[in-house]
Design a protein around this motif. Sequence first.
Motif, PDB file in Angstrom:
ATOM      1  N   SER A 168      27.849  29.147  -1.156  1.00  0.00           N
ATOM      2  CA  SER A 168      26.930  28.845  -2.259  1.00  0.00           C
ATOM      3  C   SER A 168      27.260  29.613  -3.537  1.00  0.00           C
ATOM      4  CB  SER A 168      25.496  29.172  -1.837  1.00  0.00           C
ATOM      5  OG  SER A 168      25.399  30.556  -1.488  1.00  0.00           O
ATOM      6  N   LEU A 169      28.122  30.617  -3.430  1.00  0.00           N
ATOM      7  CA  LEU A 169      28.439  31.449  -4.596  1.00  0.00           C
ATOM      8  C   LEU A 169      29.261  30.660  -5.614  1.00  0.00           C
ATOM      9  CD1 LEU A 169      28.322  34.399  -5.751  1.00  0.00           C
ATOM     10  CD2 LEU A 169      30.542  34.758  -4.654  1.00  0.00           C
ATOM     11  N   GLN A 170      28.781  30.600  -6.858  1.00  0.00           N
ATOM     12  CA  GLN A 170      29.507  29.920  -7.939  1.00  0.00           C
ATOM     13  C   GLN A 170      29.473  30.809  -9.188  1.00  0.00           C
ATOM     14  OE1 GLN A 170      31.407  27.165  -7.942  1.00  0.00           O
ATOM     15  NE2 GLN A 170      31.074  27.022  -5.728  1.00  0.00           N
ATOM     16  N   ASP A 229      29.694  38.107 -12.203  1.00  0.00           N
ATOM     17  CA  ASP A 229      28.876  37.665 -11.067  1.00  0.00           C
ATOM     18  C   ASP A 229      29.523  37.999  -9.722  1.00  0.00           C
ATOM     19  OD1 ASP A 229      26.865  36.098 -12.668  1.00  0.00           O
ATOM     20  OD2 ASP A 229      28.699  35.057 -13.253  1.00  0.00           O
ATOM     21  N   LEU A 230      30.844  38.173  -9.736  1.00  0.00           N
ATOM     22  CA  LEU A 230      31.579  38.490  -8.514  1.00  0.00           C
ATOM     23  C   LEU A 230      32.658  39.512  -8.833  1.00  0.00           C
ATOM     24  CD1 LEU A 230      32.595  38.064  -5.560  1.00  0.00           C
ATOM     25  CD2 LEU A 230      33.977  36.150  -6.438  1.00  0.00           C
ATOM     26  N   LEU A 231      32.664  40.596  -8.056  1.00  0.00           N
ATOM     27  CA  LEU A 231      33.763  41.563  -8.104  1.00  0.00           C
ATOM     28  C   LEU A 231      34.491  41.455  -6.775  1.00  0.00           C
ATOM     29  CD1 LEU A 231      33.587  45.285  -9.265  1.00  0.00           C
ATOM     30  CD2 LEU A 231      34.913  44.571  -7.283  1.00  0.00           C
ATOM     31  N   SER A 274      35.394  26.423 -12.555  1.00  0.00           N
ATOM     32  CA  SER A 274      34.530  26.439 -13.737  1.00  0.00           C
ATOM     33  C   SER A 274      34.205  27.858 -14.199  1.00  0.00           C
ATOM     34  CB  SER A 274      33.223  25.687 -13.450  1.00  0.00           C
ATOM     35  OG  SER A 274      32.504  26.332 -12.407  1.00  0.00           O
ATOM     36  N   GLY A 275      34.643  28.857 -13.435  1.00  0.00           N
ATOM     37  CA  GLY A 275      34.357  30.247 -13.785  1.00  0.00           C
ATOM     38  C   GLY A 275      35.457  30.855 -14.656  1.00  0.00           C
ATOM     39  N   GLU A 276      35.093  31.906 -15.356  1.00  0.00           N
ATOM     40  CA  GLU A 276      36.054  32.634 -16.197  1.00  0.00           C
ATOM     41  C   GLU A 276      36.533  33.856 -15.420  1.00  0.00           C
ATOM     42  OE1 GLU A 276      35.308  35.704 -19.694  1.00  0.00           O
ATOM     43  OE2 GLU A 276      34.856  33.657 -20.339  1.00  0.00           O
ATOM     44  N   GLY A 312      24.499  39.519  -8.445  1.00  0.00           N
ATOM     45  CA  GLY A 312      25.959  39.451  -8.294  1.00  0.00           C
ATOM     46  C   GLY A 312      26.421  40.077  -6.994  1.00  0.00           C
ATOM     47  N   MET A 313      27.699  39.902  -6.692  1.00  0.00           N
ATOM     48  CA  MET A 313      28.230  40.300  -5.389  1.00  0.00           C
ATOM     49  C   MET A 313      29.549  41.047  -5.539  1.00  0.00           C
ATOM     50  SD  MET A 313      28.649  37.687  -2.204  1.00  0.00           S
ATOM     51  CE  MET A 313      26.871  37.468  -2.154  1.00  0.00           C
ATOM     52  N   MET A 314      29.718  42.074  -4.707  1.00  0.00           N
ATOM     53  CA  MET A 314      30.980  42.790  -4.593  1.00  0.00           C
ATOM     54  C   MET A 314      31.552  42.529  -3.210  1.00  0.00           C
ATOM     55  SD  MET A 314      31.638  46.918  -4.546  1.00  0.00           S
ATOM     56  CE  MET A 314      33.292  47.611  -4.462  1.00  0.00           C
ATOM     57  N   ALA A 315      32.794  42.064  -3.153  1.00  0.00           N
ATOM     58  CA  ALA A 315      33.486  41.861  -1.879  1.00  0.00           C
ATOM     59  C   ALA A 315      34.768  42.674  -1.925  1.00  0.00           C
ATOM     60  CB  ALA A 315      33.789  40.379  -1.663  1.00  0.00           C
TER      61      ALA A 315
END
Length: 267
Positions: free
Chosen positions: A48-50, A115-117, A74-76, A144-147
């Motif tokens: 679901s993460l976009q 939004d994502l690291l 669609s993300g930068e 946001g999420m860190m993986a």
Amino acid sequence: MSEQAEYGGLPDKRQVAASFSRAAESYDAVAELQRSVGEQLLARLPASLQPQRWLDLGCGTGFFTRALAERYPSGEGVAVDIAEGMLRHARPQGGALHFIAGDAEALPLQGASVDLLFSSLALQWCGDFQRVLSEARRVLRPGGMMAFSSLCVGTLQELRDSWQAVDGFVHVNRFRRFEDYQQLCAGSEMQVLALQRRAETLHFADVRSLTRSLKDLGAHNLNPGRPGGLTGPARIRALIEAYETFRQPAGLPATYQVVYGVLGKPR
């Protein structure tokens, strides 16, 4: 006592940057483990993460920068690495809008800007993981999420034990304990969605193949206080003899203890 002092010290980051810069051209040819671990980390991200904006931290040659761009068209994208040589190699291949030289402990990004690291097999070189987590929390937007994937104690234990039998010196890079990752993530003010350790084993025909692979990756011994000068033939023979006691049908094992973590910043 600082985290770095507690577990024996990590390599100087300037040496890490220089070593990986030198390895930029040879890295991808020997990065079997790095690709496998990065792909497993990608698989841990929720479908679901976009993210509107994502960060590949410790992007290296940009292999996963391009994978993230493909997954989130669609993300930068922003790619950051401490090694200028890696950025020079990655930039022409694209995948991110920006390729920036930077340190995970002092990210060159504004607060609440991604939004994502995503960071695969880079953070083991950071001496202050608490600072890394603090910086991640700062740059992530709420929700946001860190993986991340990293390495912990037990990595290359066969090589470490073999050298110990030869001369007692530390010839293998030091890594923090898994328990330290657990404690620091729990105290990060982010929600720990997943945190686990998994052993990944590569096999090599001989010791020379293993040590050449580590050098081509830029991940050979960078410990402070490591033995200087060339290693003599007698010590090499003794190392080979000691390592042969670990041989398996598939070859000489090199085991990596990989930490996989997924953390969320509260909304």
